[in-house]
Design a protein around this motif. Structure first.
Motif, PDB file in Angstrom:
ATOM      1  N   LYS A 326       0.839  -1.206   0.000  1.00 18.94           N
ATOM      2  CA  LYS A 326       0.000   0.000   0.000  1.00 18.94           C
ATOM      3  C   LYS A 326       0.871   1.252   0.000  1.00 18.94           C
ATOM      4  O   LYS A 326       0.566   2.243  -0.669  1.00 18.94           O
ATOM      5  N   GLY A 330       1.046   4.309  -2.768  1.00 21.36           N
ATOM      6  CA  GLY A 330       0.834   5.685  -2.349  1.00 21.36           C
ATOM      7  C   GLY A 330       1.881   6.612  -2.925  1.00 21.36           C
ATOM      8  O   GLY A 330       1.576   7.741  -3.334  1.00 21.36           O
ATOM      9  N   LEU A 352      -7.186  -0.172  -0.879  1.00 19.58           N
ATOM     10  CA  LEU A 352      -6.381   0.838  -1.571  1.00 19.58           C
ATOM     11  C   LEU A 352      -7.192   2.108  -1.853  1.00 19.58           C
ATOM     12  O   LEU A 352      -6.942   2.800  -2.841  1.00 19.58           O
ATOM     13  N   GLU A 355      -5.111   5.413  -1.900  1.00 22.55           N
ATOM     14  CA  GLU A 355      -4.111   5.389  -2.970  1.00 22.55           C
ATOM     15  C   GLU A 355      -4.767   5.631  -4.328  1.00 22.55           C
ATOM     16  O   GLU A 355      -4.239   6.377  -5.168  1.00 22.55           O
TER      17      GLU A 355
END
Length: 433
Positions: A326, A330, A352, A355
């Protein structure tokens, strides 16, 4: 029997051709002969029409057709039919692959080696097939190839050959062609000295070079190519060959604008160390070739992403072939403003949502995305699609990726997504086999 089948095919082609341009008088004679006794004299078929028919026939059918008559055999050996050819080489155990008959290979080398211009070799994983490919290359002393591709359907193939044997065969083509524009030599034992031979004879014509997974090539070897092949438009290589010096060489005033740069970032062993590329080097590339595509394939373990996505990188197509964290995704949203396509094979069990929203905000050119074994809430996914809008031309999400929430469930999310896309959309279904 094969000849009869092919004559029927030829009859169909002749009927279609008689209404088109070229030798109308001969076609009229064909029709007259047919009406008199029901037999067609195929020797009278115009050569230009026969040549077009041969161009559409598979190689084996074309070989059978060459046995129909002397005229068809002469057409079979017309130089235009041999400018583009793929040698398919495999051992009997690989029966699912086709193979170019040895007798045909001998004929090609004897009669058509000087006609070959666009050639590829497709080999299976056996050393014997790779050796056969090298033997053919060694005999192309009269050729003037424009493109050459060495394709292994499975490893190890060329990598199992003695390096000297492979280099010797490849050098024959490099020295005699002098007009190579496209070269694909992935997964081969090509080395720096052989690349020097390549550029010494083909520096003015080389436009495409693909050489991923070539362990005997050093950064100095690929830098030699960039320094001398100023017309290079497309380059594919492993990350260990990428350097600041290479990017600056590709950004020089002498160099033609690069259109595609493909980089494979592959970890051979867990914990492998990777070098970093300066932002100033990427900036130089963008200034020199503002429209170039940077395609990056990542096959790394989670703890190996340290050198990547710390600074802005001009990647346009980004593929993660292994599970990616993750945190890394990002950073993608923060450092990849030119991103056009994103494919994530797998992620952990943490959604997610943040993101994806960040990627939608920062990556204003994103038009294609694919998510595999990941998790995204339905609401966040709808918001992502809403922010990207109709520019998402490709949207491939497995149904299992989408986590239902208080707003949307799996039964109604496709309506909301379709509304923002401007077309009908459904999530992909998991195969049930």
């Amino acid at each position: 029997m094969n000849q009869i089948k092919l004559m029927k095919r030829g009859q169909k082609g002749g009927d279609d051709a008689e209404e088109g341009p070229g030798a109308p008088e001969l076609c009229k004679r064909l029709r007259q002969d047919d009406s008199e006794d029901g037999a067609v004299d195929w020797r009278l078929l115009p050569e230009e029409i026969l040549l077009q028919i041969f161009q559409y026939l598979p190689l084996l059918d074309r070989a059978f057709a060459s046995q129909v008559c002397r005229g068809w055999n002469q057409t079979f050996h017309t130089p235009e039919l041999w400018r583009c050819f793929e040698f398919e080489l495999n051992q009997p155990a690989s029966s699912y692959l086709k193979a170019t008959h040895p007798d045909l290979i001998k004929q090609i080398i004897k009669r058509h080696s000087n006609h070959l211009q666009y050639v590829s070799f497709k080999v299976d994983s056996s050393t014997e097939s790779a050796e056969a490919a090298c033997d053919i290359l060694s005999q192309l002393v009269n050729c003037s190839l424009k493109t050459l591709g060495l394709i292994s359907t499975a490893r190890p193939s060329f990598m199992e050959l003695p390096k000297s044997h492979f280099i010797s065969a490849l050098t024959v083509v490099f020295v005699n062609s002098k007009s190579l524009s496209s070269l694909k030599i992935d997964d081969t034992p090509v080395d720096d000295p052989s690349l020097k031979v390549l550029v010494a004879n083909n520096s003015d014509t080389l436009k495409l070079l693909k050489m991923s997974s070539c362990p005997h090539v050093s950064p100095a070897g690929i830098l030699c190519v960039a320094d001398q092949c100023h017309g290079l438009r497309e380059l594919a290589l492993n990350y260990h060959l990428l350097s600041d010096e290479l990017l600056l060489a590709l950004s020089s005033e002498r160099h033609v604008h690069l259109e595609h740069l493909r980089i494979d970032v592959v970890s051979e062993n867990p914990g492998q160390q990777f070098h970093s590329i300066k932002k100033s080097s990427w900036d130089a590339m963008v200034r020199h070739s503002p429209k170039f595509n940077l395609v990056m394939y990542f096959f790394l373990y989670e703890n190996e992403f340290g050198p990547f996505f710390g600074d802005e990188v001009p990647v346009t197509h980004l593929y993660f072939g292994r599970s990616v964290s993750k945190e890394v995704l990002g950073r993608v949203g923060l450092t990849c403003p030119r991103l056009v396509e994103l494919v994530v094979c797998a992620n952990g069990l943490r959604p997610l949502d943040e993101e994806l929203i960040r990627i939608a905000e920062r990556c204003r050119q994103l038009s294609a995305i694919g998510l595999g074994e990941c998790e995204v809430s339905c609401s966040a996914f709808v918001e992502f699609v809403k922010m990207c809008g109709g520019r998402l031309t490709q949207l491939s999400i497995m149904e299992e990726v989408l986590v239902p929430d208080s707003k949307y469930g799996p039964d109604d999310i496709h309506w909301e997504v379709s509304k923002h896309l401007g077309r009908v959309w459904f999530p992909d279904m998991m195969p049930t086999w």
